[in-house]
Scaffold this active site. Structure first.
Site, PDB file in Angstrom:
ATOM      1  N   GLY A   1      23.962 -23.414 -29.269  1.00  0.00           N
ATOM      2  CA  GLY A   1      25.381 -23.595 -28.976  1.00  0.00           C
ATOM      3  C   GLY A   1      25.705 -23.226 -27.545  1.00  0.00           C
ATOM      4  O   GLY A   1      24.875 -22.684 -26.809  1.00  0.00           O
TER       5      GLY A   1
ATOM      6  N   VAL B   1      27.745 -20.897 -26.237  1.00  0.00           N
ATOM      7  CA  VAL B   1      27.705 -19.468 -25.939  1.00  0.00           C
ATOM      8  C   VAL B   1      26.312 -18.907 -26.195  1.00  0.00           C
ATOM      9  O   VAL B   1      25.787 -18.106 -25.397  1.00  0.00           O
ATOM     10  CB  VAL B   1      28.763 -18.709 -26.760  1.00  0.00           C
ATOM     11  CG1 VAL B   1      28.660 -17.206 -26.529  1.00  0.00           C
ATOM     12  CG2 VAL B   1      30.169 -19.201 -26.396  1.00  0.00           C
TER      13      VAL B   1
ATOM     14  N   ALA C   1      28.340 -20.577 -35.479  1.00  0.00           N
ATOM     15  CA  ALA C   1      29.604 -20.796 -36.195  1.00  0.00           C
ATOM     16  C   ALA C   1      29.691 -22.254 -36.613  1.00  0.00           C
ATOM     17  O   ALA C   1      29.027 -23.125 -36.043  1.00  0.00           O
ATOM     18  CB  ALA C   1      30.796 -20.448 -35.307  1.00  0.00           C
TER      19      ALA C   1
ATOM     20  N   THR D   1      32.044 -25.079 -36.196  1.00  0.00           N
ATOM     21  CA  THR D   1      33.132 -25.306 -35.241  1.00  0.00           C
ATOM     22  C   THR D   1      33.741 -26.708 -35.313  1.00  0.00           C
ATOM     23  O   THR D   1      34.573 -27.054 -34.479  1.00  0.00           O
ATOM     24  CB  THR D   1      32.636 -25.063 -33.804  1.00  0.00           C
ATOM     25  OG1 THR D   1      31.524 -25.928 -33.544  1.00  0.00           O
ATOM     26  CG2 THR D   1      32.216 -23.613 -33.613  1.00  0.00           C
TER      27      THR D   1
ATOM     28  N   TYR E   1      31.863 -13.596 -32.394  1.00  0.00           N
ATOM     29  CA  TYR E   1      32.859 -14.361 -31.639  1.00  0.00           C
ATOM     30  C   TYR E   1      33.819 -15.061 -32.588  1.00  0.00           C
ATOM     31  O   TYR E   1      33.404 -15.676 -33.563  1.00  0.00           O
ATOM     32  CB  TYR E   1      32.166 -15.374 -30.727  1.00  0.00           C
ATOM     33  CG  TYR E   1      31.235 -14.694 -29.763  1.00  0.00           C
ATOM     34  CD1 TYR E   1      31.690 -14.168 -28.563  1.00  0.00           C
ATOM     35  CD2 TYR E   1      29.888 -14.519 -30.097  1.00  0.00           C
ATOM     36  CE1 TYR E   1      30.841 -13.489 -27.707  1.00  0.00           C
ATOM     37  CE2 TYR E   1      29.026 -13.841 -29.247  1.00  0.00           C
ATOM     38  CZ  TYR E   1      29.506 -13.331 -28.060  1.00  0.00           C
ATOM     39  OH  TYR E   1      28.660 -12.649 -27.226  1.00  0.00           O
TER      40      TYR E   1
ATOM     41  N   THR F   1      38.195 -16.774 -32.596  1.00  0.00           N
ATOM     42  CA  THR F   1      38.941 -17.871 -31.989  1.00  0.00           C
ATOM     43  C   THR F   1      40.447 -17.632 -31.930  1.00  0.00           C
ATOM     44  O   THR F   1      41.003 -16.876 -32.737  1.00  0.00           O
ATOM     45  CB  THR F   1      38.681 -19.163 -32.798  1.00  0.00           C
ATOM     46  OG1 THR F   1      39.500 -20.222 -32.327  1.00  0.00           O
ATOM     47  CG2 THR F   1      38.985 -18.954 -34.278  1.00  0.00           C
ATOM     48  N   ASP F   2      41.090 -18.320 -31.009  1.00  0.00           N
ATOM     49  CA  ASP F   2      42.553 -18.342 -30.936  1.00  0.00           C
ATOM     50  C   ASP F   2      43.164 -19.004 -32.164  1.00  0.00           C
ATOM     51  O   ASP F   2      44.351 -18.826 -32.438  1.00  0.00           O
ATOM     52  CB  ASP F   2      42.986 -19.108 -29.688  1.00  0.00           C
ATOM     53  CG  ASP F   2      42.405 -20.515 -29.631  1.00  0.00           C
ATOM     54  OD1 ASP F   2      43.160 -21.474 -29.857  1.00  0.00           O
ATOM     55  OD2 ASP F   2      41.202 -20.671 -29.368  1.00  0.00           O
TER      56      ASP F   2
ATOM     57  N   TYR G   1      39.374 -24.142 -40.481  1.00  0.00           N
ATOM     58  CA  TYR G   1      38.533 -23.479 -39.490  1.00  0.00           C
ATOM     59  C   TYR G   1      39.104 -22.106 -39.136  1.00  0.00           C
ATOM     60  O   TYR G   1      38.388 -21.095 -39.155  1.00  0.00           O
ATOM     61  CB  TYR G   1      38.420 -24.348 -38.237  1.00  0.00           C
ATOM     62  CG  TYR G   1      37.793 -23.646 -37.059  1.00  0.00           C
ATOM     63  CD1 TYR G   1      36.445 -23.317 -37.046  1.00  0.00           C
ATOM     64  CD2 TYR G   1      38.563 -23.303 -35.946  1.00  0.00           C
ATOM     65  CE1 TYR G   1      35.876 -22.670 -35.961  1.00  0.00           C
ATOM     66  CE2 TYR G   1      38.005 -22.662 -34.856  1.00  0.00           C
ATOM     67  CZ  TYR G   1      36.667 -22.344 -34.861  1.00  0.00           C
ATOM     68  OH  TYR G   1      36.118 -21.693 -33.782  1.00  0.00           O
TER      69      TYR G   1
ATOM     70  N   LYS H   1      37.435 -18.380 -39.935  1.00  0.00           N
ATOM     71  CA  LYS H   1      37.109 -17.451 -38.847  1.00  0.00           C
ATOM     72  C   LYS H   1      37.834 -16.124 -39.029  1.00  0.00           C
ATOM     73  O   LYS H   1      37.271 -15.054 -38.772  1.00  0.00           O
ATOM     74  CB  LYS H   1      37.469 -18.075 -37.496  1.00  0.00           C
ATOM     75  CG  LYS H   1      36.588 -19.246 -37.094  1.00  0.00           C
ATOM     76  CD  LYS H   1      35.130 -18.850 -36.923  1.00  0.00           C
ATOM     77  CE  LYS H   1      34.905 -18.025 -35.679  1.00  0.00           C
ATOM     78  NZ  LYS H   1      33.462 -17.735 -35.472  1.00  0.00           N
TER      79      LYS H   1
END
Length: 292
Positions: A10, A12, A59, A61, A98, A100-101, A124, A128
């Site tokens: 990925g 990251v 993840a 995503t 990690y 997410t917003d 999603y 998360k």
């Protein structure tokens, strides 16, 4: 120090392999070697690898596809992080994860703090958030970095999509009423490495600093602004670029609802670790000039 990185393919995960390699013996895994959806095998496989630190960059995503693949998204984004946290607790080692917003509903126009109420709009985001809650319940040595609008020189992301579309499109319509902060994957990895380095130097680091932190580029942009800056830099490099047209979210319906305001308040990161990311435009210039 043996550092286990999941999701090495990925955006990251790829950058973490580089950033963390100077801090220990890095063990990288992908879905072929450590499939987070096979939760019944996960704990045993991690134990065999015997890490001293787990960095979970894997993840699910696919935001829109998650609406129809809820079980898979939940396994990868919620159940697997819970299992990793339980393994970390049992081994008395830390976990970095990690998020997410998308755990927020996107209302208002202020940047979201870590303490703000979460209210995801889609599967999603809900999975998360479930992963965050599972980690904080299962272990007391952890860092969760919430980030937003991740992009880089490689992988599937907005930057590379725009560069690809510029080849044969004369005009493009881009959403202008969703606001966030583009975040370079390399900066996420570099901040992670600097925080891990600080943890080596403080005996009580995890007691003092475990928790959730926001980690995103400085400044703000709409997707239209992001595209406009990408094409501006491409034009400076001599490339032909499409003409852009701003549209609303309503004009571009998707299976999953998106938050209108994805801005993250990064002050806690600066207060605890003395770290902050550059303005997103500066980072984008570095990426597109080949400084990666």
């Amino acid at each position: 120090m043996r550092i286990l990185i999941t999701g090495k393919r990925g955006q990251v995960g790829h950058e973490l392999t580089r950033s963390l390699s100077c801090l220990g013996d890095v063990i990288t895994t992908d879905s072929q070697t450590l499939d987070l959806s096979k939760t019944e095998e996960l704990a045993g496989k991690v134990d065999v690898l015997a890490p001293d630190l787990i960095v979970n960059a894997a993840a699910y995503t696919a935001v829109d596809r998650a609406e129809n693949e809820q079980e898979l998204a939940y396994k990868v984004n919620a159940l697997a992080p819970q299992i990793l946290a339980e393994v970390a607790k049992k081994r008395d080692i830390p976990l970095i994860h990690y998020s997410t917003d998308y755990v927020f509903n996107g209302s208002g126009d202020k940047a979201w703090t870590e303490e703000a109420e979460t209210q995801p709009l889609n599967v999603y985001g809900r999975t998360k958030l479930a992963g965050e809650l599972a980690i904080s319940s299962a272990t007391d040595k952890y860092l969760i970095f919430r980030t937003s609008w991740v992009y880089g020189a490689r992988g599937a992301n907005f930057l590379n999509t725009m560069k690809r579309l510029a080849i044969d499109k004369v005009q493009l319509s881009i959403v202008h009423d969703q606001i966030g902060a583009p975040t370079w994957s390399r900066h996420i990895a570099d901040v992670t490495a600097q925080v891990v380095s600080q943890s080596y130097q403080q005996a009580d680091f995890w007691q003092k600093h475990s928790g959730i932190y926001h980690l995103s580029g400085a400044g703000s942009a709409s997707w239209f602004d992001f595209a406009e800056q990408i094409f501006h830099l491409m034009a400076e490099q001599g490339h032909s670029v499409p003409k852009l047209h701003p549209i609303t979210t309503r004009d571009y319906p998707t299976p999953a609802n998106r938050p209108a305001n994805s801005l993250l308040d990064n002050r806690k990161l600066k207060q605890h670790f003395g770290l902050a990311l550059p303005d997103w435009k500066t980072s984008l210039e570095w990426v597109m000039s080949g400084q990666n």
